[in-house]
Design a protein around this motif. Structure first.
Motif, mmCIF file in Angstrom:
data_model
loop_
_atom_site.group_PDB
_atom_site.id
_atom_site.type_symbol
_atom_site.label_atom_id
_atom_site.label_comp_id
_atom_site.label_asym_id
_atom_site.label_seq_id
_atom_site.Cartn_x
_atom_site.Cartn_y
_atom_site.Cartn_z
ATOM 1 N N MET A 26 0.845 -1.123 0.004
ATOM 2 C CA MET A 26 0.196 0.035 -0.010
ATOM 3 C C MET A 26 0.832 1.082 0.049
ATOM 4 O O MET A 26 0.624 2.247 -0.725
ATOM 5 C CB MET A 26 -0.960 0.054 1.054
ATOM 6 N N THR A 27 2.135 1.122 0.590
ATOM 7 C CA THR A 27 2.688 2.265 0.665
ATOM 8 C C THR A 27 3.481 2.555 -0.616
ATOM 9 O O THR A 27 3.560 3.752 -1.148
ATOM 10 C CB THR A 27 3.913 2.175 1.756
ATOM 11 N N LEU A 28 3.983 1.531 -1.167
ATOM 12 C CA LEU A 28 4.471 1.612 -2.481
ATOM 13 C C LEU A 28 3.593 2.270 -3.585
ATOM 14 O O LEU A 28 3.498 3.264 -4.489
ATOM 15 C CB LEU A 28 4.970 0.129 -3.169
ATOM 16 N N GLU A 29 2.260 1.703 -3.598
ATOM 17 C CA GLU A 29 1.104 2.399 -4.503
ATOM 18 C C GLU A 29 0.779 3.770 -4.030
ATOM 19 O O GLU A 29 0.683 4.590 -5.080
ATOM 20 C CB GLU A 29 -0.254 1.585 -4.170
ATOM 21 N N ARG A 30 0.689 4.151 -2.802
ATOM 22 C CA ARG A 30 0.371 5.550 -2.524
ATOM 23 C C ARG A 30 1.458 6.568 -2.886
ATOM 24 O O ARG A 30 1.295 7.615 -3.107
ATOM 25 C CB ARG A 30 0.240 5.729 -0.964
ATOM 26 N N SER A 31 2.696 5.888 -2.713
ATOM 27 C CA SER A 31 4.129 6.657 -3.081
ATOM 28 C C SER A 31 3.778 7.195 -4.628
ATOM 29 O O SER A 31 4.648 8.210 -5.054
ATOM 30 C CB SER A 31 5.298 6.073 -2.813
ATOM 31 N N GLN A 32 3.074 6.354 -5.526
ATOM 32 C CA GLN A 32 3.437 6.812 -6.853
ATOM 33 C C GLN A 32 2.136 7.433 -7.273
ATOM 34 O O GLN A 32 1.594 7.897 -8.312
ATOM 35 C CB GLN A 32 3.198 5.313 -7.667
ATOM 36 N N SER A 33 1.409 7.984 -6.221
ATOM 37 C CA SER A 33 -0.135 8.893 -6.385
ATOM 38 C C SER A 33 0.366 10.094 -5.766
ATOM 39 O O SER A 33 1.191 10.335 -4.780
ATOM 40 C CB SER A 33 -1.034 8.221 -5.379
ATOM 41 N N ASN A 34 -0.209 11.393 -6.612
ATOM 42 C CA ASN A 34 0.044 12.553 -6.127
ATOM 43 C C ASN A 34 -1.112 13.041 -4.801
ATOM 44 O O ASN A 34 -1.219 14.146 -4.511
ATOM 45 C CB ASN A 34 -0.207 13.386 -6.991
ATOM 46 N N ILE A 35 -2.043 12.197 -4.526
ATOM 47 C CA ILE A 35 -2.907 12.398 -3.254
ATOM 48 C C ILE A 35 -2.661 12.114 -1.829
ATOM 49 O O ILE A 35 -3.158 12.499 -0.989
ATOM 50 C CB ILE A 35 -4.431 11.869 -3.834
ATOM 51 N N PHE A 36 -1.449 11.147 -1.736
ATOM 52 C CA PHE A 36 -0.963 11.064 -0.412
ATOM 53 C C PHE A 36 0.621 11.402 -0.349
ATOM 54 O O PHE A 36 1.073 11.548 -1.287
ATOM 55 C CB PHE A 36 -0.914 9.485 -0.224
#
Length: 146
Positions: A26-36
């Motif tokens: 989940m951390t990896l996925e969120r690190s690739q998003s600009n909303i987290f």
């Protein structure tokens, strides 16, 4: 993200406690998003929490929503206040937001106190789900930060 593996941290959140592998994914996925946005300690880059910041629809209303989760070991040190204040500043000054909102479980006193420290005001009581809505307008932010 160890925060999502601690039951107490997720007490007022939708979703369930994750195991370590799911947290890493989940951390990896969120690190690739600009909303987290990761919140790390200055002295050692240790991840202590994250802030969610995303524009809501309809986009022409220029409204963003902020949310946060922090590791309980770092509660009470002002990290959430400092990080959230900086995100509000970014929203109003860089993104030209008109309004920023936050949802908060009425039983989560630490969270609604944080929102009030940020000078956000409670807009209403929960009707269909257990969340109060808080908000601050761009002109309120500007007036409070002059």
């Amino acid at each position: 993200m160890i925060n999502l593996s601690i039951e107490e941290v997720l007490k007022y959140e939708r979703g369930e406690v994750c195991n370590e592998e799911d947290c890493k994914q989940m951390t990896l996925e969120r690190s690739q998003s600009n909303i987290f946005m990761a919140v790390v300690l200055r002295e050692n880059n240790k991840l202590i929490g994250h802030i969610y910041f995303n524009q809501t629809v309809p986009f022409e209303f220029l409204t963003w929503e902020i949310g946060y989760i922090f590791n309980q070991r770092y509660y009470g040190n002002g990290y959430a206040t400092e990080a959230s204040r900086r995100v509000l500043q970014y929203g109003f000054e860089e993104l030209k937001a008109h309004r920023i909102i936050a949802m908060c479980n009425p039983e989560n006193a630490s969270s609604w106190r944080l929102l009030e420290r940020l000078l956000m005001r409670k807009e209403g009581q929960p009707i269909w789900h257990n969340a109060n809505q808080y908000a601050i307008l761009a002109d309120e932010w500007q007036r409070n930060n002059e």
